[in-house]
Motif scaffolding. Sequence first.
Motif, PDB file in Angstrom:
ATOM      1  N   ILE A 124       0.860  -1.179   0.000  1.00  0.00           N
ATOM      2  CA  ILE A 124       0.000   0.000   0.000  1.00  0.00           C
ATOM      3  C   ILE A 124       0.895   1.226   0.000  1.00  0.00           C
ATOM      4  N   ASN A 125       0.609   2.142  -0.896  1.00  0.00           N
ATOM      5  CA  ASN A 125       1.465   3.306  -1.083  1.00  0.00           C
ATOM      6  C   ASN A 125       0.816   4.586  -0.580  1.00  0.00           C
ATOM      7  N   CYS A 126       1.678   5.534  -0.250  1.00  0.00           N
ATOM      8  CA  CYS A 126       1.201   6.827   0.242  1.00  0.00           C
ATOM      9  C   CYS A 126       2.213   7.894  -0.152  1.00  0.00           C
ATOM     10  N   ALA A 127       1.715   8.987  -0.721  1.00  0.00           N
ATOM     11  CA  ALA A 127       2.558  10.139  -1.000  1.00  0.00           C
ATOM     12  C   ALA A 127       2.270  11.182   0.065  1.00  0.00           C
ATOM     13  N   TYR A 128       3.282  11.665   0.727  1.00  0.00           N
ATOM     14  CA  TYR A 128       3.038  12.676   1.750  1.00  0.00           C
ATOM     15  C   TYR A 128       3.405  14.053   1.222  1.00  0.00           C
ATOM     16  N   SER A 129       2.934  15.068   1.940  1.00  0.00           N
ATOM     17  CA  SER A 129       2.950  16.397   1.344  1.00  0.00           C
ATOM     18  C   SER A 129       4.084  17.301   1.814  1.00  0.00           C
ATOM     19  N   ASN A 130       4.529  17.118   3.050  1.00  0.00           N
ATOM     20  CA  ASN A 130       5.442  18.082   3.642  1.00  0.00           C
ATOM     21  C   ASN A 130       6.857  17.506   3.731  1.00  0.00           C
ATOM     22  N   SER A 131       7.776  18.102   3.001  1.00  0.00           N
ATOM     23  CA  SER A 131       9.146  17.601   3.020  1.00  0.00           C
ATOM     24  C   SER A 131       9.798  17.747   4.393  1.00  0.00           C
ATOM     25  N   ALA A 132       9.198  18.572   5.265  1.00  0.00           N
ATOM     26  CA  ALA A 132       9.739  18.748   6.615  1.00  0.00           C
ATOM     27  C   ALA A 132       9.170  17.739   7.611  1.00  0.00           C
ATOM     28  N   SER A 133       8.228  16.930   7.197  1.00  0.00           N
ATOM     29  CA  SER A 133       7.674  15.923   8.105  1.00  0.00           C
ATOM     30  C   SER A 133       8.758  14.935   8.503  1.00  0.00           C
ATOM     31  N   ASP A 134       8.780  14.590   9.775  1.00  0.00           N
ATOM     32  CA  ASP A 134       9.854  13.717  10.241  1.00  0.00           C
ATOM     33  C   ASP A 134       9.365  12.496  11.008  1.00  0.00           C
ATOM     34  N   TYR A 135       8.065  12.294  11.005  1.00  0.00           N
ATOM     35  CA  TYR A 135       7.531  11.125  11.704  1.00  0.00           C
ATOM     36  C   TYR A 135       6.306  10.667  10.941  1.00  0.00           C
ATOM     37  N   PHE A 136       6.205   9.353  10.727  1.00  0.00           N
ATOM     38  CA  PHE A 136       5.152   8.802   9.883  1.00  0.00           C
ATOM     39  C   PHE A 136       4.562   7.564  10.547  1.00  0.00           C
ATOM     40  N   ILE A 137       3.263   7.415  10.360  1.00  0.00           N
ATOM     41  CA  ILE A 137       2.553   6.299  10.993  1.00  0.00           C
ATOM     42  C   ILE A 137       1.604   5.673   9.982  1.00  0.00           C
ATOM     43  N   TRP A 138       1.458   4.368  10.065  1.00  0.00           N
ATOM     44  CA  TRP A 138       0.409   3.666   9.336  1.00  0.00           C
ATOM     45  C   TRP A 138      -0.646   3.203  10.336  1.00  0.00           C
ATOM     46  N   TYR A 139      -1.912   3.455   9.951  1.00  0.00           N
ATOM     47  CA  TYR A 139      -3.050   2.999  10.734  1.00  0.00           C
ATOM     48  C   TYR A 139      -3.912   2.072   9.897  1.00  0.00           C
ATOM     49  N   LYS A 140      -4.585   1.175  10.604  1.00  0.00           N
ATOM     50  CA  LYS A 140      -5.567   0.281   9.993  1.00  0.00           C
ATOM     51  C   LYS A 140      -6.923   0.603  10.604  1.00  0.00           C
ATOM     52  N   GLN A 141      -7.944   0.730   9.760  1.00  0.00           N
ATOM     53  CA  GLN A 141      -9.272   1.001  10.294  1.00  0.00           C
ATOM     54  C   GLN A 141     -10.268   0.014   9.729  1.00  0.00           C
ATOM     55  N   GLU A 142     -10.831  -0.760  10.621  1.00  0.00           N
ATOM     56  CA  GLU A 142     -11.894  -1.694  10.260  1.00  0.00           C
ATOM     57  C   GLU A 142     -13.236  -0.992  10.392  1.00  0.00           C
ATOM     58  N   SER A 143     -14.197  -1.505   9.678  1.00  0.00           N
ATOM     59  CA  SER A 143     -15.522  -0.880   9.639  1.00  0.00           C
ATOM     60  C   SER A 143     -16.104  -0.728  11.044  1.00  0.00           C
ATOM     61  N   GLY A 144     -16.516   0.468  11.377  1.00  0.00           N
ATOM     62  CA  GLY A 144     -17.146   0.717  12.659  1.00  0.00           C
ATOM     63  C   GLY A 144     -16.195   0.894  13.826  1.00  0.00           C
ATOM     64  N   LYS A 145     -14.896   0.953  13.544  1.00  0.00           N
ATOM     65  CA  LYS A 145     -13.911   1.074  14.610  1.00  0.00           C
ATOM     66  C   LYS A 145     -13.002   2.280  14.394  1.00  0.00           C
ATOM     67  N   GLY A 146     -12.282   2.626  15.432  1.00  0.00           N
ATOM     68  CA  GLY A 146     -11.305   3.690  15.317  1.00  0.00           C
ATOM     69  C   GLY A 146     -10.026   3.204  14.658  1.00  0.00           C
ATOM     70  N   PRO A 147      -9.221   4.127  14.132  1.00  0.00           N
ATOM     71  CA  PRO A 147      -7.933   3.731  13.540  1.00  0.00           C
ATOM     72  C   PRO A 147      -7.050   3.024  14.566  1.00  0.00           C
ATOM     73  N   GLN A 148      -6.376   1.998  14.111  1.00  0.00           N
ATOM     74  CA  GLN A 148      -5.516   1.196  14.970  1.00  0.00           C
ATOM     75  C   GLN A 148      -4.073   1.335  14.497  1.00  0.00           C
ATOM     76  N   PHE A 149      -3.176   1.676  15.410  1.00  0.00           N
ATOM     77  CA  PHE A 149      -1.756   1.828  15.085  1.00  0.00           C
ATOM     78  C   PHE A 149      -1.181   0.513  14.565  1.00  0.00           C
ATOM     79  N   ILE A 150      -0.420   0.611  13.441  1.00  0.00           N
ATOM     80  CA  ILE A 150       0.253  -0.579  12.919  1.00  0.00           C
ATOM     81  C   ILE A 150       1.751  -0.473  13.127  1.00  0.00           C
ATOM     82  N   ILE A 151       2.339   0.594  12.572  1.00  0.00           N
ATOM     83  CA  ILE A 151       3.778   0.743  12.608  1.00  0.00           C
ATOM     84  C   ILE A 151       4.130   2.196  12.337  1.00  0.00           C
ATOM     85  N   ASP A 152       5.260   2.630  12.862  1.00  0.00           N
ATOM     86  CA  ASP A 152       5.702   3.998  12.612  1.00  0.00           C
ATOM     87  C   ASP A 152       7.162   3.998  12.167  1.00  0.00           C
TER      88      ASP A 152
END
Lengths: 115, 112
Positions: free
Chosen positions: B21-49
């Motif tokens: 799964i790919n993602c393009a981010y917008s800010n070249s100054a960003s220094d921390y990134f996270i992937w979340y998983k969200q199942e139907s009806g639930k809040g985002p769940q941390f996967i990895i950073d």
Amino acid sequence: DAGITQSPRHKVTETGTPVTLRCHQTENHRYMYWYRQDPGHGLRLIHYSYGVKDTDKGEVSDGYSVSRSKTEDFLLTLESATSSQTSVYFCAIGTSGRTGTDTQYFGPGTRLTVL
Amino acid sequence: GESVGLHLPTLSVQEGDNSIINCAYSNSASDYFIWYKQESGKGPQFIIDIRSNMDKRQGQRVTVLLNKTVKHLSLQIAATQPGDSAVYFCAEMGDSSYKLIFGSGTRLLVRP
């Protein structure tokens, strides 16, 4: 859900009425956040708190206010609800939010419908 | 459950295959990134950073790759399982902000 509860989980209200959503954490985390999630917009930050009585605005703060009188509770208030505020609201918590060694953990969400 | 996006890009994979799964981010100054998983009806769940001083980080069955040159982030899921079906979001945090900026998400469908 990392010790985060939100109440109510579902609410239907009418335009013009005040609404308060509550987020409660048992993790003693310093940072707390309110997001809304809408189709086509993803998750957008409404307000956040970096300590008791310390809050700041996010990208979609108009029409919302927040309060944090103690570490464990973060309240989101819609002073006069509008149909555009129909959304799913998520609370999140984090320890620092800035070191890069931490992340934000999300609650189960509140579905709000404004008629 | 709640619909997290009406027109999300969708990735359909066969159970047991690897997913990317790919993602393009917008800010070249960003220094921390996270992937979340969200199942139907639930809040985002941390996967990895991952922090910007790294280009790869591995977890259990997941790997995040960061390419700062082209501002690209990817999530690799090994041996995809039906339970991996969800919407996946990347999020970035800038160097002067306590705020996460989320991408619009990708829906992963796992075919049995």
